[in-house]
Design a protein around this motif. Sequence first.
Motif, PDB file in Angstrom:
ATOM      1  N   UNK A 128       0.657  -1.269   0.130  1.00  0.00           N
ATOM      2  CA  UNK A 128      -0.064   0.036   0.026  1.00  0.00           C
ATOM      3  C   UNK A 128       0.646   1.212  -0.145  1.00  0.00           C
ATOM      4  N   UNK A 129       1.883   1.236   0.773  1.00  0.00           N
ATOM      5  CA  UNK A 129       2.764   2.489   0.668  1.00  0.00           C
ATOM      6  C   UNK A 129       3.209   2.936  -0.506  1.00  0.00           C
ATOM      7  N   UNK A 130       3.847   1.480  -1.218  1.00  0.00           N
ATOM      8  CA  UNK A 130       4.294   2.201  -2.598  1.00  0.00           C
ATOM      9  C   UNK A 130       3.376   2.417  -3.452  1.00  0.00           C
ATOM     10  N   UNK A 131       2.023   2.045  -3.349  1.00  0.00           N
ATOM     11  CA  UNK A 131       1.017   2.234  -4.233  1.00  0.00           C
ATOM     12  C   UNK A 131       0.557   3.984  -4.107  1.00  0.00           C
ATOM     13  N   UNK A 132       0.578   4.046  -2.869  1.00  0.00           N
ATOM     14  CA  UNK A 132       0.354   5.459  -2.287  1.00  0.00           C
ATOM     15  C   UNK A 132       1.277   6.551  -2.745  1.00  0.00           C
ATOM     16  N   UNK A 133       2.333   5.901  -2.653  1.00  0.00           N
ATOM     17  CA  UNK A 133       3.547   6.973  -3.397  1.00  0.00           C
ATOM     18  C   UNK A 133       3.380   7.120  -4.719  1.00  0.00           C
TER      19      UNK A 133
ATOM     20  N   UNK B  78      12.616  -4.946 -14.113  1.00  0.00           N
ATOM     21  CA  UNK B  78      11.757  -5.474 -15.413  1.00  0.00           C
ATOM     22  C   UNK B  78      10.475  -4.932 -15.756  1.00  0.00           C
ATOM     23  N   UNK B  79      10.104  -4.281 -14.735  1.00  0.00           N
ATOM     24  CA  UNK B  79       8.753  -3.776 -14.696  1.00  0.00           C
ATOM     25  C   UNK B  79       8.783  -2.085 -14.882  1.00  0.00           C
ATOM     26  N   UNK B  80      10.254  -1.624 -14.986  1.00  0.00           N
ATOM     27  CA  UNK B  80      10.231  -0.358 -15.114  1.00  0.00           C
ATOM     28  C   UNK B  80      10.050   0.528 -14.013  1.00  0.00           C
ATOM     29  N   UNK B  81       9.869  -0.074 -12.803  1.00  0.00           N
ATOM     30  CA  UNK B  81       9.419   0.885 -11.534  1.00  0.00           C
ATOM     31  C   UNK B  81      10.473   0.833 -10.409  1.00  0.00           C
ATOM     32  N   UNK B  82      11.663   0.340 -10.603  1.00  0.00           N
ATOM     33  CA  UNK B  82      12.649   0.365  -9.638  1.00  0.00           C
ATOM     34  C   UNK B  82      12.895   1.822  -8.959  1.00  0.00           C
ATOM     35  N   UNK B  83      12.894   2.828  -9.812  1.00  0.00           N
ATOM     36  CA  UNK B  83      13.237   3.993  -9.089  1.00  0.00           C
ATOM     37  C   UNK B  83      12.086   4.868  -8.727  1.00  0.00           C
ATOM     38  N   UNK B  84      10.826   4.192  -9.062  1.00  0.00           N
ATOM     39  CA  UNK B  84       9.616   4.714  -8.444  1.00  0.00           C
ATOM     40  C   UNK B  84       9.256   4.145  -6.954  1.00  0.00           C
ATOM     41  N   UNK B  85      10.009   2.992  -6.633  1.00  0.00           N
ATOM     42  CA  UNK B  85       9.486   2.148  -5.286  1.00  0.00           C
ATOM     43  C   UNK B  85      10.638   2.564  -4.529  1.00  0.00           C
ATOM     44  N   UNK B  86      10.492   3.353  -3.327  1.00  0.00           N
ATOM     45  CA  UNK B  86      11.285   3.641  -2.323  1.00  0.00           C
ATOM     46  C   UNK B  86      11.897   2.394  -1.634  1.00  0.00           C
ATOM     47  N   UNK B  87      12.991   2.766  -0.953  1.00  0.00           N
ATOM     48  CA  UNK B  87      13.798   1.823  -0.271  1.00  0.00           C
ATOM     49  C   UNK B  87      12.916   1.436   0.733  1.00  0.00           C
ATOM     50  N   UNK B  88      12.253   2.072   1.637  1.00  0.00           N
ATOM     51  CA  UNK B  88      11.505   1.736   2.745  1.00  0.00           C
ATOM     52  C   UNK B  88      10.426   0.709   2.117  1.00  0.00           C
ATOM     53  N   UNK B  89       9.680   1.114   1.173  1.00  0.00           N
ATOM     54  CA  UNK B  89       8.583   0.383   0.567  1.00  0.00           C
ATOM     55  C   UNK B  89       9.285  -0.996   0.150  1.00  0.00           C
TER      56      UNK B  89
END
Length: 335
Positions: A196-201, A248-259
Amino acid sequence: MKKRTLMTTLMVAALLCGGAVVPAVQAHADTTTQAISSSSSTTSTTHTISKSYVVYGAGAPESAYSTLNSTMGVDSSFEKLTATASDYEKYIGNGTTTNAAMISSVAIAPSDPGSGVRVNIKKYDGESNITQVTAQQYAMVAQMAGVTDVTIVVTANRAVSGESALTGVYKALAADGQNLDSQNTSAANQFLDATQGAINENSGDSSYPGKLMAAVGNVSKQVAQDKQDGQTDDSAQIQAILTKALENQGIASKTSSSAQTTIVNALITFRDSPISSSKTYVNNVTNTINNVKNSTGDLMNKSKNWANSEAAKTAVKDAQNWFQKLIAWIQNLFN
């Protein structure tokens, strides 16, 4: 007109061919704003259902049932149940709640074998009342709990976060005689908060939930396969697998380390659950990954491919007497 009738008949047949949605978890009750088929490996089992169910949240007034039914495509063939606070405590187990907080409602129907889990979140009277949980989250959580080959429709008569809908899914399975392993459902439910945290971000990116849940699904698949091959992945190895999947999904930079850390912790819980030892899970999660990875928004069940499956073609011969029973459901899903 003949082509349209044939297509609808084939889609009905596809639904009939198959037959699919807790405690130390972070899921919460809603907050306001067989022809049974099952296959197993060792102690874990993947389940589908034999017929259609609708489960109303206990907090939804009976005066709303007619609109809820219309929204979800429910007719008299659906077995009707109610999800209560007691059910929440039984199937989710994260503290106590009240009947008034059980607002979201779900309908669940069997779908084509090999179709995985598909979820539609439908607007109630024109309003998007499921405000937090995404269709992709529902789908992957259900699959990780041991549910497969179903279509689920979720809605609510007023704005809610949507967590308690899973209670309805699990209750429908129990009513159908499908006993999900509580350790599996506990591990699966943990992913609701973990993602949820990553999706909210990334709330402004409608494609992000599908990409994230596809990545998580692929990691769970790899972790399960490694375990079955005699290798138990530790947290560092799971992090490495997750990083690659996000890339591979192109979202590594969009997903925070805490998430990512929260998701890795949930994957460790999954690793230690019985379903990760199931060979059928590895196969079935692939189907749900394919469903979520390219989906955006609330409607996942827009596929036109059911009518082309060999299972559907074969089942047409036996499906005619079920046509009227499920036609309203099919039409609603494809609206």
